[in-house]
Design a protein around this motif. Structure first.
Motif, PDB file in Angstrom:
ATOM      1  N   LEU A  64      37.580 -10.803   0.983  1.00  0.00           N
ATOM      2  CA  LEU A  64      37.569 -11.464   2.333  1.00  0.00           C
ATOM      3  C   LEU A  64      36.416 -12.499   1.776  1.00  0.00           C
ATOM      4  N   ARG A  65      36.115 -13.575   2.472  1.00  0.00           N
ATOM      5  CA  ARG A  65      34.829 -14.461   2.247  1.00  0.00           C
ATOM      6  C   ARG A  65      33.546 -13.811   2.352  1.00  0.00           C
ATOM      7  N   GLU A  66      32.809 -13.980   1.228  1.00  0.00           N
ATOM      8  CA  GLU A  66      31.360 -13.340   1.364  1.00  0.00           C
ATOM      9  C   GLU A  66      30.815 -14.054   2.447  1.00  0.00           C
ATOM     10  N   ASP A  67      29.789 -13.408   2.994  1.00  0.00           N
ATOM     11  CA  ASP A  67      28.920 -13.520   4.238  1.00  0.00           C
ATOM     12  C   ASP A  67      29.599 -14.024   5.563  1.00  0.00           C
ATOM     13  N   ALA A  68      31.064 -13.839   5.563  1.00  0.00           N
ATOM     14  CA  ALA A  68      31.847 -14.214   6.614  1.00  0.00           C
ATOM     15  C   ALA A  68      31.557 -13.378   7.817  1.00  0.00           C
ATOM     16  N   TYR A  69      31.672 -13.706   9.038  1.00  0.00           N
ATOM     17  CA  TYR A  69      31.520 -12.947  10.163  1.00  0.00           C
ATOM     18  C   TYR A  69      32.763 -12.479  10.677  1.00  0.00           C
ATOM     19  N   LEU A  70      33.009 -11.353  10.980  1.00  0.00           N
ATOM     20  CA  LEU A  70      34.258 -10.948  11.441  1.00  0.00           C
ATOM     21  C   LEU A  70      34.296 -10.356  12.852  1.00  0.00           C
ATOM     22  N   MET A  71      35.081 -10.415  13.770  1.00  0.00           N
ATOM     23  CA  MET A  71      35.099  -9.805  14.992  1.00  0.00           C
ATOM     24  C   MET A  71      36.339  -8.644  14.705  1.00  0.00           C
ATOM     25  N   LEU A  72      35.941  -7.490  14.769  1.00  0.00           N
ATOM     26  CA  LEU A  72      36.927  -6.129  14.405  1.00  0.00           C
ATOM     27  C   LEU A  72      37.400  -5.794  15.753  1.00  0.00           C
ATOM     28  N   TYR A  73      38.674  -5.421  15.929  1.00  0.00           N
ATOM     29  CA  TYR A  73      39.331  -4.859  17.048  1.00  0.00           C
ATOM     30  C   TYR A  73      39.284  -3.314  16.631  1.00  0.00           C
ATOM     31  N   LEU A  74      38.831  -2.421  17.575  1.00  0.00           N
ATOM     32  CA  LEU A  74      38.751  -1.066  17.224  1.00  0.00           C
ATOM     33  C   LEU A  74      39.347  -0.500  18.331  1.00  0.00           C
ATOM     34  N   ASP A  75      40.027   0.675  17.898  1.00  0.00           N
ATOM     35  CA  ASP A  75      40.681   1.818  18.934  1.00  0.00           C
ATOM     36  C   ASP A  75      39.536   2.874  19.545  1.00  0.00           C
ATOM     37  N   ASP A  76      40.152   3.719  20.050  1.00  0.00           N
ATOM     38  CA  ASP A  76      39.164   4.630  20.800  1.00  0.00           C
ATOM     39  C   ASP A  76      38.342   5.576  19.811  1.00  0.00           C
ATOM     40  N   SER A  77      39.023   5.706  18.600  1.00  0.00           N
ATOM     41  CA  SER A  77      38.164   6.407  17.745  1.00  0.00           C
ATOM     42  C   SER A  77      37.488   5.437  16.454  1.00  0.00           C
ATOM     43  N   ASN A  78      37.184   4.456  17.036  1.00  0.00           N
ATOM     44  CA  ASN A  78      36.459   3.374  16.062  1.00  0.00           C
ATOM     45  C   ASN A  78      37.095   3.137  14.872  1.00  0.00           C
ATOM     46  N   GLU A  79      38.400   3.035  14.843  1.00  0.00           N
ATOM     47  CA  GLU A  79      39.262   2.966  13.673  1.00  0.00           C
ATOM     48  C   GLU A  79      39.337   1.261  13.777  1.00  0.00           C
ATOM     49  N   VAL A  80      39.253   0.392  12.651  1.00  0.00           N
ATOM     50  CA  VAL A  80      39.672  -0.872  12.717  1.00  0.00           C
ATOM     51  C   VAL A  80      41.158  -1.127  12.771  1.00  0.00           C
ATOM     52  N   THR A  81      41.745  -1.783  13.993  1.00  0.00           N
ATOM     53  CA  THR A  81      43.096  -1.971  13.897  1.00  0.00           C
ATOM     54  C   THR A  81      43.462  -3.566  13.279  1.00  0.00           C
ATOM     55  N   SER A  82      42.584  -4.237  13.319  1.00  0.00           N
ATOM     56  CA  SER A  82      42.498  -5.818  13.090  1.00  0.00           C
ATOM     57  C   SER A  82      41.275  -6.591  13.078  1.00  0.00           C
ATOM     58  N   TYR A  83      41.251  -7.690  12.644  1.00  0.00           N
ATOM     59  CA  TYR A  83      40.084  -8.459  12.441  1.00  0.00           C
ATOM     60  C   TYR A  83      40.308  -9.919  12.580  1.00  0.00           C
TER      61      TYR A  83
END
Length: 120
Positions: free
Chosen positions: A83-102
C-alpha cells in the motif's frame, strides 16, 4: 389466471431485487466499527510459491489504529500489494477488532482528535 400471473410476477420482482441487493452489499463493511491508521512502517512480506511456480506475495501491516474517540487499537491486516507509504486508511473492524476491509482516505476525512494521535 390473472391472479397467478400477478403472484408469479411479484415473486420474480422480489427475487431480482434481492439478488441486486446481495451483489451490491459489502458484508465486510456492513455494521462495522471504524478506526484510522497512517501507513508509516514497512510491511512484513510473506511469499508463497504455488504449484505452477508463480510467487504470491502478501503484505502484512501491524500498526496502532485509532477509533473516532482517539482510543488506540492494535491491528494487523494484510493486502495483496504494497500500500502507498504514508497513506491514511479507514479500517473496518469486527467485534474482535479484526480488520475486515479498508479504504484509503484523505487526512481531512479523519476526525481531528485522531489526527493528533496519529501524528504524535
Amino acid at each position: 389466471m390473472k391472479k397467478t400471473t400477478g403472484v408469479i410476477g411479484g415473486i420474480v420482482i422480489v427475487f431480482i431485487v434481492a439478488v441486486i441487493l446481495l451483489i451490491n452489499i459489502d458484508f465486510n463493511r456492513l455494521g462495522k466499527e471504524n478506526a484510522y491508521v497512517q501507513l508509516n512502517e514497512e510491511p512484513r512480506v510473506e511469499e508463497e510459491t504455488l504449484e505452477s511456480g508463480e510467487v504470491m506475495k502478501r503484505y502484512w501491516y501491524e500498526l496502532p489504529a485509532y477509533n473516532k474517540e482517539g482510543k488506540a487499537i492494535a491491528v494487523e491486516f494484510s493486502a495483496s500489494r504494497a500500500l502507498r507509504e504514508d497513506a491514511y486508511l479507514m479500517l473496518y473492524l469486527d467485534d474482535s477488532n479484526e480488520v475486515t476491509s479498508y479504504d484509503e482516505v484523505k487526512e481531512s476525512d479523519i476526525p481531528s482528535e485522531v489526527i493528533e494521535k496519529i501524528k504524535s
